[in-house]
Design an enzyme around this catalytic site. Sequence first.
Site, PDB file in Angstrom:
ATOM      1  N   LYS A  11       0.856  -1.200   0.000  1.00  0.00           N
ATOM      2  CA  LYS A  11       0.000   0.000   0.000  1.00  0.00           C
ATOM      3  C   LYS A  11       0.884   1.239   0.000  1.00  0.00           C
ATOM      4  CE  LYS A  11       0.977   1.643   4.152  1.00  0.00           C
ATOM      5  NZ  LYS A  11       1.633   2.853   4.493  1.00  0.00           N
ATOM      6  N   VAL A 101      11.148  -4.542   3.021  1.00  0.00           N
ATOM      7  CA  VAL A 101      10.891  -4.593   4.467  1.00  0.00           C
ATOM      8  C   VAL A 101      11.206  -3.228   5.104  1.00  0.00           C
ATOM      9  CG1 VAL A 101      11.608  -5.681   6.648  1.00  0.00           C
ATOM     10  CG2 VAL A 101      11.371  -7.065   4.577  1.00  0.00           C
ATOM     11  N   GLY A 103       9.802  -0.396   4.657  1.00  0.00           N
ATOM     12  CA  GLY A 103       9.851   0.669   3.654  1.00  0.00           C
ATOM     13  C   GLY A 103       8.685   1.635   3.704  1.00  0.00           C
ATOM     14  N   GLY A 104       7.762   1.477   4.679  1.00  0.00           N
ATOM     15  CA  GLY A 104       6.570   2.324   4.696  1.00  0.00           C
ATOM     16  C   GLY A 104       5.560   1.876   3.663  1.00  0.00           C
ATOM     17  N   ALA A 106       3.926  -1.185   4.173  1.00  0.00           N
ATOM     18  CA  ALA A 106       3.075  -2.105   4.937  1.00  0.00           C
ATOM     19  C   ALA A 106       3.258  -3.573   4.566  1.00  0.00           C
ATOM     20  CB  ALA A 106       1.600  -1.709   4.810  1.00  0.00           C
ATOM     21  N   GLY A 107       4.487  -3.965   4.304  1.00  0.00           N
ATOM     22  CA  GLY A 107       4.760  -5.361   3.917  1.00  0.00           C
ATOM     23  C   GLY A 107       4.348  -6.368   4.980  1.00  0.00           C
ATOM     24  N   GLY A 108       4.664  -6.077   6.231  1.00  0.00           N
ATOM     25  CA  GLY A 108       4.296  -7.004   7.308  1.00  0.00           C
ATOM     26  C   GLY A 108       2.779  -7.095   7.439  1.00  0.00           C
ATOM     27  N   SER A 109       2.105  -5.957   7.353  1.00  0.00           N
ATOM     28  CA  SER A 109       0.635  -5.931   7.436  1.00  0.00           C
ATOM     29  C   SER A 109       0.036  -6.697   6.254  1.00  0.00           C
ATOM     30  CB  SER A 109       0.128  -4.492   7.404  1.00  0.00           C
ATOM     31  OG  SER A 109       0.696  -3.762   8.452  1.00  0.00           O
ATOM     32  N   ALA A 110       0.652  -6.563   5.096  1.00  0.00           N
ATOM     33  CA  ALA A 110       0.174  -7.271   3.911  1.00  0.00           C
ATOM     34  C   ALA A 110       0.232  -8.778   4.151  1.00  0.00           C
ATOM     35  CB  ALA A 110       1.024  -6.891   2.692  1.00  0.00           C
ATOM     36  N   ASP A 142      -3.058  -0.988   9.078  1.00  0.00           N
ATOM     37  CA  ASP A 142      -3.133  -1.102   7.611  1.00  0.00           C
ATOM     38  C   ASP A 142      -3.748  -2.428   7.145  1.00  0.00           C
ATOM     39  OD1 ASP A 142      -1.730   1.312   7.465  1.00  0.00           O
ATOM     40  OD2 ASP A 142       0.213   0.302   7.333  1.00  0.00           O
TER      41      ASP A 142
HETATM   42  P1  ATP Z   1       4.342  -0.151   8.589  1.00  0.00           P
HETATM   43  O1  ATP Z   1       3.242  -1.100   8.228  1.00  0.00           O
HETATM   44  O2  ATP Z   1       4.462   0.033  10.080  1.00  0.00           O
HETATM   45  O3  ATP Z   1       4.365   1.108   7.791  1.00  0.00           O
HETATM   46  P2  ATP Z   1       6.654  -0.854   7.101  1.00  0.00           P
HETATM   47  O4  ATP Z   1       5.944  -1.019   5.819  1.00  0.00           O
HETATM   48  O5  ATP Z   1       7.519   0.349   7.246  1.00  0.00           O
HETATM   49  O6  ATP Z   1       5.666  -0.926   8.293  1.00  0.00           O
HETATM   50  P3  ATP Z   1       7.244  -3.635   7.308  1.00  0.00           P
HETATM   51  O7  ATP Z   1       7.838  -4.162   6.061  1.00  0.00           O
HETATM   52  O8  ATP Z   1       5.841  -3.969   7.613  1.00  0.00           O
HETATM   53  O9  ATP Z   1       7.519  -2.084   7.378  1.00  0.00           O
HETATM   54  O10 ATP Z   1       8.192  -4.124   8.491  1.00  0.00           O
HETATM   55  C1  ATP Z   1       8.258  -3.501   9.761  1.00  0.00           C
HETATM   56  C2  ATP Z   1       8.818  -4.492  10.762  1.00  0.00           C
HETATM   57  O11 ATP Z   1       7.847  -5.506  10.999  1.00  0.00           O
HETATM   58  C3  ATP Z   1      10.046  -5.237  10.286  1.00  0.00           C
HETATM   59  O12 ATP Z   1      11.222  -4.584  10.655  1.00  0.00           O
HETATM   60  C4  ATP Z   1       9.929  -6.594  10.957  1.00  0.00           C
HETATM   61  O13 ATP Z   1      10.682  -6.650  12.123  1.00  0.00           O
HETATM   62  C5  ATP Z   1       8.472  -6.733  11.339  1.00  0.00           C
HETATM   63  N1  ATP Z   1       7.761  -7.832  10.629  1.00  0.00           N
HETATM   64  C6  ATP Z   1       6.959  -8.728  11.191  1.00  0.00           C
HETATM   65  N2  ATP Z   1       6.434  -9.566  10.286  1.00  0.00           N
HETATM   66  C7  ATP Z   1       6.910  -9.208   9.100  1.00  0.00           C
HETATM   67  C8  ATP Z   1       6.710  -9.699   7.774  1.00  0.00           C
HETATM   68  N3  ATP Z   1       5.925 -10.744   7.514  1.00  0.00           N
HETATM   69  N4  ATP Z   1       7.345  -9.049   6.784  1.00  0.00           N
HETATM   70  C9  ATP Z   1       8.119  -7.972   7.039  1.00  0.00           C
HETATM   71  N5  ATP Z   1       8.353  -7.485   8.269  1.00  0.00           N
HETATM   72  C10 ATP Z   1       7.755  -8.078   9.303  1.00  0.00           C
END
Ligand code: ATP
Length: 302
Positions: A11, A101, A103-104, A106-110, A142
């Site tokens: 996202k 990862v 990067g803002g 939302a990879g973890g949320s995805a 997210d």
């Molecule tokens: P946000 O959703 O808070 O904007 P983001 O997009 O900046 O996050 P993400 O890629 O979601 O960042 O990763 C943030 C942290 O979540 C990572 O540093 C990691 O420790 C943790 N994390 C937990 N599960 C996952 C996953 N499946 N993929 C990536 N990161 C994960």
Amino acid sequence: MTTATVRVPAKINLCLGVGPVRVDGFHPLATVYQALDLHDEVRATVDDAGTLSVATRTTEEERADVPEGLDNLALEAAALLRERTGVEAGVELSIRKVIPVGGGLAGGSADAAAALVACNEVWGTGLSRHELEPLAAELGSDVPFLLHGGIAIGGGRGETVSPVLARGSYHWVLGVAAQGLSTAAVYAEFDRLTQDREVPEPEVSDALLAALRAGDAELLGQALSNDLTEAALSLRPELRSTLDLGLEAEALGAVISGSGPTCLFLASDEEHSLDIAIALAGAGACADVVQARGPVSGVRFV
Ligand code: ATP
């Protein structure tokens, strides 16, 4: 079915309005999400012994940043669904990461949204997308949006999503930084920078909604905004020159994605998108440069 594979998009936030910190520590948000065609893939396989496990395929540099245990948001999602539905089986999750990862984007949320849908399928728990929404909201702000994708307004702390009248397909260039930024650290910096100012309640601008209704990329470029910009630039001053590079390449708009550090540039068409990507890559300002399109749908089976 004992195995299901789903794809889930990244996202971006076309605007990110951030209000004053609430008593529960969260900030009220007024945002417009768009899902991009940059997808992680999550495969769920039933484990009859009842174990929950996850393995992630990603680049060497990112491997250390993605937790393998219950801290992995995808596994947390599986555990939550199991707890709420009383399922006894376990699941083995396999994640192929494409979304950068930290990067803002939302990879973890995805991955959490993907795991909810995939586990719901293989465990036969039969919840509708609508019924998965409250679980998604518990997992992260997210996550509900990523179940549906498209373009939507996010309120509350981002988890209450409602559809937006929008047309058009947009060309984006993403300048990805070598090192992620912690969302918590960016919000803490936002609080520090705004401690002596009055922070207004956040709103989505009429100009942004009008641009989306019209499907007008030029107007959308002018309406992009992010209240976390100052905080992200304070922690990563070098992002300023990345944003400037895209603007010099005549991007219709440039903005930091979510809490950063990914920089987003809106292009008028495929060729313009390639021009911007070449300008960024040529200057060596980012670790990676990615072209993407949006909106796309949320979690779907492959
Ligand atoms: P946000 O959703 O808070 O904007 P983001 O997009 O900046 O996050 P993400 O890629 O979601 O960042 O990763 C943030 C942290 O979540 C990572 O540093 C990691 O420790 C943790 N994390 C937990 N599960 C996952 C996953 N499946 N993929 C990536 N990161 C994960």
